[in-house]
Design a protein around this motif. Structure first.
Motif, PDB file in Angstrom:
ATOM      1  N   PRO A  18       0.809  -1.365  -0.108  1.00  0.00           N
ATOM      2  CA  PRO A  18       0.049   0.041   0.125  1.00  0.00           C
ATOM      3  C   PRO A  18       0.784   1.199  -0.093  1.00  0.00           C
ATOM      4  O   PRO A  18       2.039   1.176   0.463  1.00  0.00           O
ATOM      5  CB  PRO A  18      -0.849  -0.161   1.291  1.00  0.00           C
ATOM      6  CG  PRO A  18      -0.154  -0.935   2.202  1.00  0.00           C
ATOM      7  CD  PRO A  18       0.573  -1.987   1.498  1.00  0.00           C
ATOM      8  N   LYS A  21       0.943   2.796   4.094  1.00  0.00           N
ATOM      9  CA  LYS A  21       0.885   1.564   4.903  1.00  0.00           C
ATOM     10  C   LYS A  21       0.735   2.520   6.519  1.00  0.00           C
ATOM     11  O   LYS A  21       1.647   3.344   6.601  1.00  0.00           O
ATOM     12  CB  LYS A  21       2.040   0.671   5.210  1.00  0.00           C
ATOM     13  CG  LYS A  21       1.691  -0.755   5.982  1.00  0.00           C
ATOM     14  CD  LYS A  21       2.998  -1.566   5.891  1.00  0.00           C
ATOM     15  CE  LYS A  21       2.622  -2.602   6.776  1.00  0.00           C
ATOM     16  NZ  LYS A  21       3.581  -3.766   6.314  1.00  0.00           N
ATOM     17  N   PRO A  22      -0.273   1.978   7.430  1.00  0.00           N
ATOM     18  CA  PRO A  22      -1.059   0.958   7.422  1.00  0.00           C
ATOM     19  C   PRO A  22      -2.508   1.230   6.816  1.00  0.00           C
ATOM     20  O   PRO A  22      -3.283   0.356   6.699  1.00  0.00           O
ATOM     21  CB  PRO A  22      -1.339   0.681   8.775  1.00  0.00           C
ATOM     22  CG  PRO A  22      -1.393   1.748   9.408  1.00  0.00           C
ATOM     23  CD  PRO A  22      -0.314   2.464   8.771  1.00  0.00           C
ATOM     24  N   ASN A  23      -2.656   2.578   6.224  1.00  0.00           N
ATOM     25  CA  ASN A  23      -3.721   2.556   5.509  1.00  0.00           C
ATOM     26  C   ASN A  23      -3.824   2.171   4.045  1.00  0.00           C
ATOM     27  O   ASN A  23      -2.848   1.992   3.333  1.00  0.00           O
ATOM     28  CB  ASN A  23      -4.060   4.456   5.238  1.00  0.00           C
ATOM     29  CG  ASN A  23      -3.836   4.924   6.632  1.00  0.00           C
ATOM     30  OD1 ASN A  23      -4.678   4.326   7.727  1.00  0.00           O
ATOM     31  ND2 ASN A  23      -3.236   6.032   6.952  1.00  0.00           N
ATOM     32  N   ALA A  24      -5.067   1.660   3.503  1.00  0.00           N
ATOM     33  CA  ALA A  24      -5.094   1.111   2.281  1.00  0.00           C
ATOM     34  C   ALA A  24      -6.377   1.696   1.882  1.00  0.00           C
ATOM     35  O   ALA A  24      -7.346   1.529   2.365  1.00  0.00           O
ATOM     36  CB  ALA A  24      -5.241  -0.309   2.436  1.00  0.00           C
ATOM     37  N   LEU A  55      -7.967  -7.683   4.115  1.00  0.00           N
ATOM     38  CA  LEU A  55      -6.932  -6.489   4.441  1.00  0.00           C
ATOM     39  C   LEU A  55      -7.171  -6.226   5.754  1.00  0.00           C
ATOM     40  O   LEU A  55      -6.163  -5.590   6.648  1.00  0.00           O
ATOM     41  CB  LEU A  55      -7.384  -5.584   3.587  1.00  0.00           C
ATOM     42  CG  LEU A  55      -6.761  -5.545   2.010  1.00  0.00           C
ATOM     43  CD1 LEU A  55      -7.693  -4.482   1.064  1.00  0.00           C
ATOM     44  CD2 LEU A  55      -5.309  -5.661   2.081  1.00  0.00           C
ATOM     45  N   TYR A  60      -4.428  -3.856   8.124  1.00  0.00           N
ATOM     46  CA  TYR A  60      -4.500  -2.573   7.373  1.00  0.00           C
ATOM     47  C   TYR A  60      -5.857  -1.801   7.829  1.00  0.00           C
ATOM     48  O   TYR A  60      -6.846  -2.202   8.128  1.00  0.00           O
ATOM     49  CB  TYR A  60      -4.671  -2.631   5.802  1.00  0.00           C
ATOM     50  CG  TYR A  60      -3.449  -3.328   5.433  1.00  0.00           C
ATOM     51  CD1 TYR A  60      -2.380  -2.612   5.272  1.00  0.00           C
ATOM     52  CD2 TYR A  60      -3.402  -4.678   4.824  1.00  0.00           C
ATOM     53  CE1 TYR A  60      -1.243  -3.057   4.668  1.00  0.00           C
ATOM     54  CE2 TYR A  60      -2.438  -5.311   4.366  1.00  0.00           C
ATOM     55  CZ  TYR A  60      -1.142  -4.566   4.222  1.00  0.00           C
ATOM     56  OH  TYR A  60       0.072  -4.906   3.677  1.00  0.00           O
ATOM     57  N   LYS A  61      -5.817  -0.540   7.757  1.00  0.00           N
ATOM     58  CA  LYS A  61      -6.878   0.353   8.147  1.00  0.00           C
ATOM     59  C   LYS A  61      -7.326   0.747   6.695  1.00  0.00           C
ATOM     60  O   LYS A  61      -6.734   1.481   5.952  1.00  0.00           O
ATOM     61  CB  LYS A  61      -6.397   1.605   8.722  1.00  0.00           C
ATOM     62  CG  LYS A  61      -7.519   2.643   9.192  1.00  0.00           C
ATOM     63  CD  LYS A  61      -7.409   3.898   9.712  1.00  0.00           C
ATOM     64  CE  LYS A  61      -8.480   4.637  10.145  1.00  0.00           C
ATOM     65  NZ  LYS A  61      -7.989   6.016  10.954  1.00  0.00           N
ATOM     66  N   VAL A  62      -8.583   0.167   6.453  1.00  0.00           N
ATOM     67  CA  VAL A  62      -8.993   0.122   4.842  1.00  0.00           C
ATOM     68  C   VAL A  62     -10.290   1.292   4.857  1.00  0.00           C
ATOM     69  O   VAL A  62     -11.045   1.035   5.467  1.00  0.00           O
ATOM     70  CB  VAL A  62      -9.651  -0.984   4.402  1.00  0.00           C
ATOM     71  CG1 VAL A  62      -9.920  -1.213   3.116  1.00  0.00           C
ATOM     72  CG2 VAL A  62      -8.530  -2.390   4.760  1.00  0.00           C
ATOM     73  N   ASP A 237      -4.533   2.637  -3.866  1.00  0.00           N
ATOM     74  CA  ASP A 237      -4.173   1.335  -3.944  1.00  0.00           C
ATOM     75  C   ASP A 237      -4.998   0.524  -4.982  1.00  0.00           C
ATOM     76  O   ASP A 237      -4.345   0.174  -5.938  1.00  0.00           O
ATOM     77  CB  ASP A 237      -4.139   0.706  -2.606  1.00  0.00           C
ATOM     78  CG  ASP A 237      -3.235   1.241  -1.723  1.00  0.00           C
ATOM     79  OD1 ASP A 237      -1.967   1.540  -2.191  1.00  0.00           O
ATOM     80  OD2 ASP A 237      -3.738   1.584  -0.555  1.00  0.00           O
TER      81      ASP A 237
END
Length: 486
Positions: A18, A21-24, A55, A60-62, A237
């Motif tokens: 991503p 990261k940790p965001n997606a 995810l 991941y924080k999606v 992403d």
């Protein structure tokens, strides 16, 4: 855990890395809400629900954006014909937003029944006209669009000189330009391959907004580019949808992004394959169209019975998302039986008593399941691994094996994680949110039946058994008492 996904843009599997990261960030094309949701709506929703769940599980924080198309999707193609929602509103003498609200609610209800998690954001095209006008202005300013009689069109030929139009679908646009050049100038477009960014509304068109060029409405392709940029930024992403959207919709999205900001927005393009009906593409024109409600009720000439939402979900997950899925009653009935066997084993697992040692081997099962699901969402392999583990569960359940407390807890956790959390298969249709209390209530009812049998009160015993069967329960008498499943 290394996650790989197939990138349609590069035509190969790539490790998911991503941008933030940790965001997606994840954008998936949602439905055009002018009719009841059908099996074609279910497959992308379930496919990207699996990715969303995975995810999040991987840490991941999606931000998952799934749009509602409620304007600009025209009847004949992306640029010609009547707006599908406006046409339905005219025929039924309703406001277009009444049509949108009615079918959006029906779509949400179907997704809830399929246990598809709601997205983080669900924007509508009609709620983002300002953003789409701003996008068109940027493309015009950069010289990749032109105004014609109140409409604005993307100049594909000019764009193709500086970039490549066809990068996603692998089409040779030079050939398309050469074979259609004799048609130039016959209508509003400079070239038939150009696509609309903004359309001037005809007097009878009821969905219209003011713009610098005319009272009109945005082109179909603008919405996803504008809303993706608004909620996920100029670079994000994952963008997903069905394979039927690769061209022209997603191809046009790439061109719009590059033309407006000078670079591509999306890092990974993911596409699920189609669902066919007895080898043919499902469609109203072919007369083989089946809505999800018809699947759930059995009320369709192609169906021999009703199928539960979890059977539909399991049926779709038995095939890899990039493979075609061919519907038939026989295939769905096989999926129904397979799901029943798997959930029955899961039910047995929850009731097993631990021993001092194990005669079954579950070593490496968790790692194999992770390896499969992280290999481009290979749900069929995960399901086959769970079926293999079910054999061990049934061996212990039948008294022909033992399992230690440590192995038992490990197996319970693996089944809960992959069956419920990642594959999203609900284990008890209609069950209470409190599964433990629900199970205890059923056990109490069957204990009353057991007592009635011991007292030779056959009327009460048969009544409980028959009415539970009518509700979908299977009750099996055993030497130690009883077992039940749904």
């Amino acid at each position: 855990m290394k996650l790989t996904i197939y990138n349609t843009l590069t035509r190969k599997k790539e490790e998911f890395k991503p941008l933030h990261k940790p965001n997606a960030g994840m954008y998936v094309c949602g439905p055009t809400v002018y009719g009841d949701p059908h099996l074609g709506h279910a497959r992308p929703a379930i496919t990207f629900d699996i990715l969303f769940r995975l995810l999040k599980h991987l840490g991941y924080k999606v931000r998952y954006v799934r749009n509602i198309t409620d304007v600009g999707h025209l009847e004949h193609d992306a640029d010609e014909g009547e707006d599908k929602i406006a046409k339905k509103a005219r025929l039924e003498q309703l406001e277009p937003m009444e049509i949108v609200q009615y079918y959006t609610l029906r779509y949400h209800k179907a997704m809830d029944m399929l246990n598809v998690l709601p997205p983080s954001i669900e924007p509508s095209a009609s709620g983002h006209i300002i953003e789409q006008i701003a996008l068109v202005k940027e493309i015009l300013k950069n010289g990749y669009a032109y105004e014609s009689k109140g409409s604005v069109y993307f100049d594909v030929e000019k764009y193709n000189k500086d970039h490549r139009y066809g990068i996603l679908s692998n089409r040779n646009i030079e050939d398309m330009l050469n074979t259609t050049r004799d048609l130039d100038g016959q209508e509003e477009k400079h070239n038939p391959v150009d696509f609309a960014l903004w359309k001037k509304a005809q007097p009878e068109h009821i969905m219209r907004w003011p713009s610098p060029w005319s009272d009109g409405f945005p082109g179909w392709h603008c919405e996803c580019t504008a809303m993706g940029k608004k909620y996920l930024g100029e670079h994000f992403d994952i963008h997903g949808g069905g394979m039927d959207l690769i061209f022209p919709h997603h191809e046009c999205e790439i061109a719009q992004a590059v033309a407006s900001q000078g670079s591509e927005m999306v890092r990974y393009w993911m596409h699920n394959n189609m669902i066919t009906v007895n080898g043919q593409k499902m469609g109203k024109s072919l007369g083989n169209f089946i809505t999800l409600e018809e699947f759930f009720t059995g009320n369709n000439k192609f169906l021999t019975q009703a199928y539960t939402p979890m059977t539909i979900r399991f049926f779709i997950l038995q095939a890899h998302y990039r493979s075609t899925v061919d519907f038939s009653n026989e295939a769905l009935q096989a999926a129904e039986k397979g799901l029943e066997r798997l959930l029955e084993s899961y039910s047995h697992l929850k009731k097993l008593a631990p021993s001092d040692s194990s005669s079954v081997n579950i070593k490496g099962l968790r790692e194999k399941c992770y390896e499969a699901i992280c290999d481009d969402l290979n749900t069929p392999i995960v399901i086959s691994l769970l079926f293999d583990a079910s054999k061990a569960i049934n061996t212990v359940h039948d008294g022909n094996g033992t399992i230690s407390a440590e192995d038992l807890e490990e197996l319970k956790d693996i089944f809960r994680l992959f069956i419920e959390d990642i594959l999203g298969l609900q284990t008890a249709a209609g069950a209470n949110d409190n599964e433990e209390a629900y199970g205890k209530a059923i056990d109490l009812l069957l204990s009353i039946r057991q007592q009635a049998k011991e007292n030779k009160d056959w009327a009460t015993s048969d009544k409980i058994r028959n009415e539970m069967a009518a509700f979908g329960f299977k009750v099996k008498d055993t030497k130690d008492g009883f077992e039940w499943s749904i």
